[in-house]
Design an enzyme around this catalytic site. Structure first.
Site, short mmCIF file in Angstrom:
data_model
loop_
_atom_site.label_atom_id
_atom_site.label_comp_id
_atom_site.label_asym_id
_atom_site.label_seq_id
_atom_site.Cartn_x
_atom_site.Cartn_y
_atom_site.Cartn_z
NE ARG A 13 38.10 33.82 29.83
CZ ARG A 13 38.89 34.69 29.64
NH1 ARG A 13 38.56 35.50 28.52
NH2 ARG A 13 39.70 34.89 30.37
CE1 TYR A 54 38.04 25.84 29.62
CE2 TYR A 54 37.20 28.26 29.05
CZ TYR A 54 37.90 27.26 29.79
OH TYR A 54 38.69 28.02 30.97
N GLY A 55 34.30 25.84 29.50
CA GLY A 55 33.80 26.56 30.61
C GLY A 55 33.37 27.99 30.12
CE LYS A 59 35.41 34.15 33.68
NZ LYS A 59 35.98 34.76 34.80
CG HIS A 103 37.34 38.80 36.36
ND1 HIS A 103 38.41 38.66 35.62
CD2 HIS A 103 37.01 37.69 36.58
CE1 HIS A 103 38.90 37.53 35.43
NE2 HIS A 103 37.88 36.62 36.06
CB SER A 118 41.55 34.37 33.75
OG SER A 118 40.15 34.99 33.14
CB CYS A 128 46.29 36.58 38.32
SG CYS A 128 46.98 36.83 36.58
N GLY A 129 45.44 33.68 40.32
CA GLY A 129 45.52 33.39 41.97
C GLY A 129 44.24 33.87 42.59
CE LYS A 130 39.03 36.21 39.66
NZ LYS A 130 39.85 36.22 38.42
CG ASP A 157 36.02 34.05 38.24
OD1 ASP A 157 37.05 34.51 37.84
OD2 ASP A 157 35.06 33.78 37.17
NE ARG A 214 40.36 27.63 34.13
CZ ARG A 214 40.11 28.65 34.33
NH1 ARG A 214 39.46 29.13 35.71
NH2 ARG A 214 40.98 29.80 33.86
CG ASN A 223 49.41 36.79 49.08
OD1 ASN A 223 50.64 36.79 49.05
ND2 ASN A 223 48.59 35.87 48.22
O1 SAT Z 1 37.17 29.79 31.54
S1 SAT Z 1 36.69 30.99 32.14
O2 SAT Z 1 36.49 32.18 31.43
O3 SAT Z 1 35.63 30.54 33.25
C1 SAT Z 1 37.84 31.47 33.80
C2 SAT Z 1 38.32 32.70 33.36
O4 SAT Z 1 39.14 32.85 32.41
O5 SAT Z 1 38.39 33.55 34.29
MN MN Z 2 37.61 34.60 35.87
#
Ligand code: SAT
Ligand code: MN
Length: 588
Positions: free
Chosen positions: A70, A199-200, A208, A228, A250, A252-254, A279, A371, A499
Site C-alpha cells: 500500500r 497491488y492488493g 481497504k 480493521h 497490517s 502483525c499476525g491477524k 482482516d 501474499r 495466545n
Molecule cells: O495490502 S492490504 O492493504 O490489502 C493488506 C494490509 O495492508 O492490511
Molecule cells: Mn489488513
C-alpha cells in the site's frame, strides 16, 4: 444475468466513453469464467501455473518491483472541506482531484478491455452487506476479486433495480508510474479511483478502499463500525461459545490469530477456535442491543513469509488449492511457492524479482509483503456461522500492537470509554505492508490509521457514541502485546497457539470469573491468573511480560500527548480525561 439497474448501466457507459476501452466485459463470477480468466493470465505471462498435484488450480504471479505494498503517501481522502479528512489523511479537493484523474485517465484503456466487476461485501442476503462495482483493465485484479469478494451475479442479486446506493470504483493499471500513483476516495459521492498500481490493498477496491475507508464513513453516518479486525469464535469445554474481534496493524499476525490452534492440553479439554474473518469486521447492533460482526470479505489476502505448518497449519491447508501467490519465490523443481520461514530453501529458487536465488544471496527470495489470495471457505477452521446474514455476537474486542517494550502481555480496560482510549492510543512498529521504513514506532489508533475515511477525532467520538447507545451491552475491551522482547531482542512470549492462554483469560474476565489485579493500566492478570500449564516460559519471563515500567510509560504518555495535539480540537475531551487519569494512576 444482465444488470438491469439503470444507475449502474448509465455510469458504466459514461465511464467507458471517457476511458475508451476496446471492449467492455461484464463479469458474472461463474467457475467457467474464472477458469478462462486464469487461462488468459497464463497465456499473457502474468500467471505461472503451479504443480497441479500439490497446488491444484493455483498460480504464481509477481508485481512490478515498484508496486509491492500500500502507498499511504499516495492515498487521498477527497472531501469538500479539508477538515472532514482530518490531520491523519492526505486530503485533496474533490474538484481538483477529479480534474487530475480525468486528465490522467482520459483514454487510458485504449486497446484494452474494461471489466465490470459487481461485488458484494458481506454475506449473500445480509442486511449489513453492501454492493460495489470496480471497473478495471486488470485481469489480475478480477481474478483476485473473485476470491476476496462475492462477485458477479451474486452481487447483482443483492442490488435493487431502483437503488443508487452502491460504490462506484474505477481502476486502471496505467503505466505503474509511482510518481503518478493515486488511490483516491470520495466519501461524499461513494466513489473510489485507483490508478497506476496493481497491488492488493491499492487495487482490490473491495478491501481497504471500500470495506474500511468508504465503509467507515457510511458507518459513522448510519451508526455502525467498520474496523480493521479479525473475528474468531472460541468454544470452551462446557460447549459455551464466544466470538471475539481483534484489531492489529497490517502484517502483525491477524491471520495467525484468526486461525489459532490451541495447545494440546486445551484441545484435550475440548477447547476449539474457529475463524470468521482475518482482516475486516463490520459491527452492527442486533435487536438485543449487542454488537454483531460480519466479515465483509470472502477470502484471505495473507502475508506469506513466516507462514508455515509450525506457525499456522490452518492457513497452510487453506492455500493448498485455488490460490494466487503474489511476490513469493518459486521452487523451480517442484513448481511450488516458497518463502522465508516456510522451511529449508529448495535447490533451485526463482526469487520474486524473477532472478535465480540461493541462500547466499543478500536479498530475500520472497518479498516481505508477498501474499496469498485464498478462498475463506477452504479454511479448515472456518466457523459454521461465518456467512450468517445477521453476523455473530461479539463478547470482547482486543487491541494489539507490535511493541518491543512498554505494553504488557495483556490488560483489560475499565469500561467502554477507557477501552476507546486504549484503542485511540494504540501504537505499533511499522511493517512491510506499507511502503516506507520498517520497525519504527508509530501511533496507529484502532489499527485504523491508514484506513479511517474521515477526521480521526470524529472517528474517536463515534466510538464513544456507540458505547453510549449500548451501555453495558458493549463487549469488554482488552489490549495485548505478543511482541515484547528481552534485553537481547528475543521475543518473551512463545506466541501462536499459546495466545490461547491469553484468550482464555479474556473470556474468563468477560464471564466475571478470571482473577486480576487492578493496576494503573486497568485490570491485569497476575501470573497465577493465567493458565500457563505446559508453556515453555520461565517465571522471570512471565514477570517481564506483565511488567509496567514507569520510565517506559513516561515516554509513552509524552508520545500520546504529541499525537493528541496532532488530532487537535476534535479530539474528544473524554480521551484527554482518560489520559490524565492514567497519568495520575501511574504517578507521573
Ligand atoms: O495490502 S492490504 O492493504 O490489502 C493488506 C494490509 O495492508 O492490511
Ligand atoms: Mn489488513
Amino acid at each position: 444475468m444482465t444488470c438491469s439497474n439503470p444507475f449502474v448501466v448509465k455510469w458504466v457507459e459514461e465511464t467507458a466513453a471517457r476511458l475508451k476501452p476496446t471492449n467492455v466485459v461484464w463479469v458474472n463470477g461463474s467457475d467457467e469464467e474464472y477458469r478462462s480468466i486464469c487461462d488468459q493470465l497464463v497465456s499473457d505471462g502474468t500467471f505461472t501455473p503451479l504443480n497441479p498435484k500439490k497446488f491444484p488450480n493455483s498460480y504464481w504471479a509477481v508485481s512490478d518491483p515498484s508496486d509491492v505494498a500500500r502507498v499511504e503517501d499516495r492515498t487521498f481522502i477527497c472531501t469538500r472541506s479539508q477538515d472532514d479528512a482530518g490531520p491523519t489523511n492526505n486530503w485533496a479537493d474533490p474538484r481538483e482531484m477529479f480534474k487530475t484523474l480525468n486528465s490522467l485517465m482520459e483514454g487510458c484503456m485504449q486497446g484494452r478491455t474494461m471489466y465490470v466487476v459487481p461485488y458484494l461485501m458481506g454475506p449473500d442476503g445480509s442486511p449489513f452487506s453492501r454492493v460495489g462495482f470496480e471497473l478495471t483493465d486488470s485481469l489480475y485484479v478480477v481474478a483476485n476479486m473473485r476470491i476476496m469478494a462475492r462477485i458477479g451475479d451474486t452481487a447483482l442479486r443483492n442490488l435493487k433495480d431502483d437503488s443508487n446506493d452502491f460504490v462506484r470504483g474505477v481502476h486502471s493499471i496505467g503505466d505503474l508510474d509511482p510518481e503518478h500513483r493515486y488511490i483516491c476516495h470520495f466519501p461524499e459521492q461513494n466513489i473510489i479511483a485507483s490508478f497506476n498500481s496493481n497491488y492488493g490493498g491499492n487495487a482490490l477496491q473491495g478491501k481497504k478502499c471500500f470495506a474500511l475507508r468508504i465503509a467507515s464513513t457510511l458507518a459513522r453516518r448510519q451508526g455502525w463500525l467498520a474496523e480493521h479486525m479479525l473475528i474468531l469464535g472460541i468454544t470452551n469445554p462446557k460447549g459455551e461459545k464466544h466470538y471475539v474481534c481483534a484489531a492489529f496493524p497490517s502484517a502483525c499476525g491477524k491471520t495467525n490469530l484468526a486461525m489459532l490452534i490451541p495447545p494440546q492440553s486445551y484441545l484435550e479439554q475440548g477447547w476449539k477456535v474457529e475463524t470468521v474473518g482475518d482482516d475486516i469486521a463490520w459491527l452492527n447492533f442486533g435487536s438485543d442491543g449487542r454488537l454483531y460482526a460480519i466479515n465483509p470479505e470472502a477470502g484471505f489476502f495473507g502475508v506469506a513469509p513466516g507462514t508455515s505448518y509450525k506457525t499456522n497449519p490452518n492457513a497452510m491447508d487453506t492455500i493448498k488449492s485455488n490460490t494466487i501467490f503474489t511476490n513469493t519465490a518459486l521452487d523451480l523443481d517442484e513448481m511450488v511457492p516458497w518463502w522465508e520461514g516456510l522451511g529449508e530453501p529448495p535447490k533451485r529458487v526463482r526469487d520474486w524479482m524473477k532472478h535465480d536465488w540461493t541462500p547466499a544471496s543478500k536479498t530475500k527470495a520472497a518479498h516481505p509483503n508477498s501474499r496469498f489470495t485464498a478462498p475463506a471457505r477452504q479454511c479448515p477452521s472456518i466457523d459454521a456461522n461465518w456467512e450468517s446474514p445477521g453476523g455473530v455476537p461479539i463478547s470482547a474486542i482486543i487491541f494489539g500492537g507490535r511493541r518491543a517494550h512498554t505494553t504488557p502481555l495483556v490488560y483489560q480496560a475499565r469500561d467502554w470509554q477507557h477501552g476507546t482510549f486504549v484503542g485511540v492510543t494504540m501504537a505499533s512498529e511499522t511493517t512491510a505492508a506499507a511502503t516506507g521504513k520498517v520497525g519504527e514506532l508509530r501511533r496507529d489508533p484502532m489499527a485504523m490509521l491508514p484506513f479511517i475515511g474521515y477526521h480521526a477525532g470524529d472517528y474517536f467520538q463515534h466510538w464513544l457514541d456507540m458505547g453510549k447507545r449500548a451501555g453495558a451491552k458493549m463487549p469488554g475491551v482488552f489490549h495485548v502485546n505478543w511482541f515484547r522482547t528481552d534485553d537481547a531482542g528475543k521475543f518473551l512470549w512463545p506466541g501462536f497457539g499459546d495466545n490461547m492462554r491469553v484468550l482464555e483469560w479474556v473470556l474468563g474476565r468477560v464471564a466475571g470469573k478470571a482473577g486480576a489485579a487492578e493496576t494503573p493500566l486497568g485490570f491485569q492478570p497476575r501470573a497465577e491468573d493465567l493458565n500457563l500449564q505446559g508453556a515453555t516460559l520461565s517465571a522471570a519471563a512471565v514477570e517481564e511480560l506483565l511488567a509496567v515500567k514507569k520510565a517506559d510509560w513516561e515516554e509513552e504518555l509524552e508520545s500520546q500527548e504529541k499525537f493528541f495535539n496532532k488530532i487537535g480540537a476534535k479530539l474528544p475531551k473524554e480521551i484527554w480525561t482518560e489520559h490524565r487519569a492514567l497519568r495520575q494512576r501511574l504517578g507521573l
